[in-house]
Design an enzyme around this catalytic site. Sequence first.
Site, PDB file in Angstrom:
ATOM      1  N   THR A  50       0.881  -1.180   0.000  1.00 22.83           N
ATOM      2  CA  THR A  50       0.000   0.000   0.000  1.00 22.83           C
ATOM      3  C   THR A  50       0.912   1.222   0.000  1.00 22.83           C
ATOM      4  OG1 THR A  50      -0.070   0.388   2.370  1.00 22.83           O
ATOM      5  CG2 THR A  50      -1.594  -1.240   1.507  1.00 22.83           C
ATOM      6  N   CYS A  51       0.328   2.411   0.098  1.00 19.29           N
ATOM      7  CA  CYS A  51       1.195   3.584   0.068  1.00 19.29           C
ATOM      8  C   CYS A  51       2.025   3.691   1.350  1.00 19.29           C
ATOM      9  CB  CYS A  51       0.387   4.845  -0.166  1.00 19.29           C
ATOM     10  SG  CYS A  51      -0.936   5.059   1.018  1.00 19.29           S
ATOM     11  N   GLN A 117      -9.487   0.624   5.942  1.00 15.07           N
ATOM     12  CA  GLN A 117      -9.168   0.179   4.580  1.00 15.07           C
ATOM     13  C   GLN A 117      -8.211  -1.004   4.541  1.00 15.07           C
ATOM     14  OE1 GLN A 117      -8.980   3.458   5.334  1.00 15.07           O
ATOM     15  NE2 GLN A 117     -10.651   4.328   4.138  1.00 15.07           N
ATOM     16  N   GLY A 190     -18.634  29.536   1.274  1.00 10.65           N
ATOM     17  CA  GLY A 190     -17.229  29.476   0.872  1.00 10.65           C
ATOM     18  C   GLY A 190     -16.919  28.116   0.290  1.00 10.65           C
ATOM     19  N   ALA A 191     -15.627  27.807   0.206  1.00  6.46           N
ATOM     20  CA  ALA A 191     -15.232  26.516  -0.343  1.00  6.46           C
ATOM     21  C   ALA A 191     -13.943  26.093   0.335  1.00  6.46           C
ATOM     22  CB  ALA A 191     -15.018  26.619  -1.841  1.00  6.46           C
ATOM     23  N   GLY A 192     -13.546  24.893   0.130  1.00 11.09           N
ATOM     24  CA  GLY A 192     -12.318  24.412   0.756  1.00 11.09           C
ATOM     25  C   GLY A 192     -12.405  22.904   0.838  1.00 11.09           C
TER      26      GLY A 192
END
Lengths: 421, 273
Positions: A50-51, A117, A190-192
Amino acid sequence: MTDIILIGLNHKTAPVEIRECIAFSNEETCIMLDTFLQEPTVKESMVFSTCNRVEILIASDDIDKAAAAAQNYISDFKNMPAGKFTPHLYRHEGYEAVRHVFRVASSLDSMMVGEPQILGQIKEAYRSAIRKRTAGVILNRVLHKTFFVAKKIRSETGIGDHAVSISYAAIELGRKIFGNLEGKKVLLIGAGEMAELAVEHLIRHKVSDINVANRTFERGVELAAGFNGQAIHFKEIPEFLKHMDIIISSTGSPDFVLNRDMVKKAMRSRKNRPVFFIDIAVPRDIDPAINKLNNAYVYDIDDLKDVIDENIKDRQKEAARAERIIDEAVLSFKKWYESLDVVPVIIALRKKMEGIARSEIKKTAQSMNGLSEADHKALFRMSESMINKILHDPTLFLKGNGFHKEKSLYLDMAKKLFRLD
Amino acid sequence: MEILAIICVLLYLVATSCYISFLFYQKDNLEKIGFGAMALSFAVHTLWIGSHIFQSGVIPAFNLEQTLCLAGWATAGVFLIFVHKYKLKITGIIAAPLVTIAVFVSALLPAGPVPENTLFGNFWLIFHVIVILAGDACLAIACGLGLLYIIQERAIKTKKRGFFFNRLPALDILDAGTYACIASGFTLLTIGLVTGFVYARILWGHFWSNDPKEILSVITWLFYAALLHERLVAGWQGKKTAIMSVIGFVVILFTFLGVNFFLKGHHGIFTSW
């Protein structure tokens, strides 16, 4: 006798530069397994990548040679001098290797303890090993036990309980306020990344409306399209407060976007139905004084971080309980593994036969009246020599080394055939 | 009869301990056993009271001992219906100890003198007593849920999640439960008061006799009427309902017990000791 060895590296022993060089894709894993099939010292193998980690699990009669071969393969395969990655490798033998696999699958060795996971990833790796026929009696047993242990730990300890990410912690709090998020209305200001992640979690919990307010309306429309929602103008926010149940704010504004008076007015017209404000912005968007209003709850990023810290502590406490379950599982594996040895199998076989003979003689003797002591002894002697003759060939076979396949396979088969477990 | 009482108290104790352990360990099986024990002890309790009615032909509400026992029975019944309908498992940690205490205290109290009084055999009276007690039971559970709401609300507001945070259900669920209890308690109380007045009319020829318990009951009724009204009109959701449900129950307790200790009237006999 066949032994187990595990070599590997993970986020604790190797920096990301090394990990990304060594990581195997699914196809590469299969090629690696094929290579192992050609290697005489490797009897069974599995590659798991995996990573955060690369692990190679091998069953072999000569673990040192097998491990060296595995290292060479990696070095050849990845075109990397062995000296570059070997200092980062760890190596577990025998039951320690088994314990390590149990711990990894139960997510005790993960960067975020309890993340779910990893078990799926190990199952995938095991499937590859099955497809390539590199998993045999021993690895099958190890992995089946692994899945069992990981499931048990997940259900019996709280290791996977409670959120350890900001966005998920916010959802969890929302559920403590509303119970069910289904049908709740959401306003994103807003966004993020974190705010959008939170909205995605909310959608998974079946909230009904998503509204997006952005200073640049076009950006809002774009975002809203991604959520199947509706974009609104910034100045419409006070009006929308009357209907929204969950408000997530993440703007770059230096001042509060929502103040106490705005919310107080809205509360009146929404008849005090509870409303939950999640403030992910720094500097904050939502006036903390709003939290003092009845039925309005404000959590800012620090509050959410505190929640997470506490949850992580809880998980670590649970991890100690999980280790106990693993200790037990390793012991039970050890018992099975030791029984794979030839001598215990032969003894068990003999015992079983003798038990049958004894009870049958007893039954027969009861129906034959007037059997003398000498007759009795004769009967026993007969049964003894029958057992010896019957067991002669199987014993020779099990003790001999003329196996076509792996010894443990035959031992396992013998045990199954006679139900010796 | 005695043996029924003992079995009943023991079963209530089992239910209480199950629910308390459920609070600590959050194992669903504990809750299931607790609920089973409650149902079983309610059945035994019904048998116990039933046998009493069968023997004496009157409803046992002559003194505090009997009334408490009856109140416990009504609470257990209301609890079973409520949990069956709303699946709010946590209610058990309120109802089970409450019932146990009521029945236990009742068992400790001396069996008071039972006056020769045919007045208790009347249908209106049996109905009046049971309905009022069931209404009080609903409001008692509402008070418990209100308390849980206050605890949970505090945990979320102050951001200090303690022992209870993960163990209690969501605010909205507690609020809905409190509201359901208050609404049904209020309905039962209304029916109970009306039957009381009807019975008074039959017995004494007038609806109202300025009895302190009558006055306090009407005050209680008005209190809950106001609470429900404010909730529907002014949105007294959440904490306000919770606090009011607790205050309301204190008023009920006073109506139920206090009046008899401090004041006199024709209801006195129910809770005398």
